[in-house]
Scaffold this motif. Structure first.
Motif, PDB file in Angstrom:
ATOM      1  N   GLN A  75       0.173   5.954  -8.481  1.00 24.85           N
ATOM      2  CA  GLN A  75      -0.924   6.825  -8.066  1.00 24.85           C
ATOM      3  C   GLN A  75      -0.502   7.749  -6.920  1.00 24.85           C
ATOM      4  N   LEU A  76       0.227   7.220  -5.955  1.00 28.32           N
ATOM      5  CA  LEU A  76       0.691   8.042  -4.836  1.00 28.32           C
ATOM      6  C   LEU A  76       1.668   9.114  -5.312  1.00 28.32           C
ATOM      7  N   ASN A  77       2.582   8.746  -6.213  1.00 28.60           N
ATOM      8  CA  ASN A  77       3.504   9.736  -6.776  1.00 28.60           C
ATOM      9  C   ASN A  77       2.738  10.841  -7.492  1.00 28.60           C
ATOM     10  N   GLY A  78       1.724  10.466  -8.265  1.00 33.04           N
ATOM     11  CA  GLY A  78       0.913  11.451  -8.974  1.00 33.04           C
ATOM     12  C   GLY A  78       0.199  12.404  -8.025  1.00 33.04           C
ATOM     13  N   VAL A 106       6.466   2.764   1.592  1.00 33.09           N
ATOM     14  CA  VAL A 106       5.180   2.334   2.131  1.00 33.09           C
ATOM     15  C   VAL A 106       5.207   0.812   2.225  1.00 33.09           C
ATOM     16  N   LEU A 107       4.960   0.307   3.407  1.00 33.02           N
ATOM     17  CA  LEU A 107       4.917  -1.134   3.632  1.00 33.02           C
ATOM     18  C   LEU A 107       3.498  -1.523   4.020  1.00 33.02           C
ATOM     19  N   VAL A 108       2.893  -2.348   3.192  1.00 29.71           N
ATOM     20  CA  VAL A 108       1.553  -2.850   3.486  1.00 29.71           C
ATOM     21  C   VAL A 108       1.731  -4.135   4.290  1.00 29.71           C
ATOM     22  N   VAL A 109       1.479  -4.045   5.596  1.00 27.93           N
ATOM     23  CA  VAL A 109       1.630  -5.184   6.497  1.00 27.93           C
ATOM     24  C   VAL A 109       0.445  -6.125   6.326  1.00 27.93           C
ATOM     25  N   ASP A 110      -0.744  -5.561   6.202  1.00 29.31           N
ATOM     26  CA  ASP A 110      -1.967  -6.323   5.969  1.00 29.31           C
ATOM     27  C   ASP A 110      -2.845  -5.453   5.105  1.00 29.31           C
ATOM     28  N   GLY A 111      -3.345  -5.996   4.011  1.00 26.75           N
ATOM     29  CA  GLY A 111      -4.075  -5.123   3.117  1.00 26.75           C
ATOM     30  C   GLY A 111      -5.294  -5.722   2.465  1.00 26.75           C
ATOM     31  N   ARG A 112      -6.409  -5.149   2.807  1.00 30.72           N
ATOM     32  CA  ARG A 112      -7.671  -5.410   2.132  1.00 30.72           C
ATOM     33  C   ARG A 112      -8.384  -4.076   2.091  1.00 30.72           C
ATOM     34  N   GLY A 113      -9.412  -3.997   1.317  1.00 30.61           N
ATOM     35  CA  GLY A 113     -10.172  -2.752   1.310  1.00 30.61           C
ATOM     36  C   GLY A 113      -9.539  -1.680   0.451  1.00 30.61           C
ATOM     37  N   LEU A 114      -9.692  -0.449   0.845  1.00 29.38           N
ATOM     38  CA  LEU A 114      -9.270   0.711   0.065  1.00 29.38           C
ATOM     39  C   LEU A 114      -7.799   1.045   0.340  1.00 29.38           C
ATOM     40  N   LEU A 115      -6.912   0.255  -0.222  1.00 30.53           N
ATOM     41  CA  LEU A 115      -5.477   0.423   0.050  1.00 30.53           C
ATOM     42  C   LEU A 115      -4.953   1.783  -0.376  1.00 30.53           C
ATOM     43  N   LEU A 116      -5.418   2.302  -1.497  1.00 30.99           N
ATOM     44  CA  LEU A 116      -4.931   3.599  -1.954  1.00 30.99           C
ATOM     45  C   LEU A 116      -5.242   4.683  -0.922  1.00 30.99           C
TER      46      LEU A 116
END
Length: 153
Positions: A75-78, A106-116
């Motif tokens: 999605q990010l590439n797009g 991109v490094l997700v250290v902590d991820g909840r919610g709207l990550l995109l």
């Protein structure tokens, strides 16, 4: 912005639900699809931070994490290919021969919610922080390495 000194550009975005770091690295490369444009690739790594709860064992969690990383990267590439079409041309150094290839990690250290959304903000901030080094070419530089680049395989 500017959190990784060895990168061409970097950022960190923290919210109450997520913590994402982004780093831009670059290398000189040959254009791929458009001889007048550079190349931008996004890679996402969230480790097991975003693995879905309730999945069976480690293999299932690892597969879910890899799936989510792939989806976020795609999605990010797009988004970048669509929104940076003019900026991609600025990455061209010699039409058809030499361009910048940017690797966006991109490094997700902590991820909840709207990550995109959070990852998108981190990528945009890191790109805004990016400064490409000057490149100077002469006739001997352009002749070197055109054949036999496959030594790294």
């Amino acid at each position: 912005v500017g959190v990784v000194r060895t990168a061409l550009g970097s950022s960190r975005v923290r919210t109450s639900e997520a913590d994402v770091m982004c780093c831009v690295k670059g290398e000189l490369s040959r254009p791929e699809t458009d001889p007048e444009s550079g190349v931008v690739e996004v890679h996402v790594n969230s480790g097991s931070v975003v693995a879905a709860d309730g999945l069976g064992g480690e293999k299932e969690k690892e597969a879910a994490t890899q799936q989510q990383n792939s989806e976020l990267a795609s999605q990010l590439n797009g988004f970048l290919q669509h929104s940076l079409s003019e900026d991609m041309r600025a990455l061209c150094i010699v039409s058809g021969s030499l361009c910048w290839r940017l690797h966006i990690d991109v490094l997700v250290v902590d991820g909840r919610g709207l990550l995109l959304d959070i990852c998108s903000v981190a990528v945009r901030a890191a790109l805004a922080d990016t400064i490409l080094p000057a490149v100077s070419l002469d006739s001997t530089t352009m002749g070197e390495g055109e054949e036999g680049d496959s030594e790294e395989e």
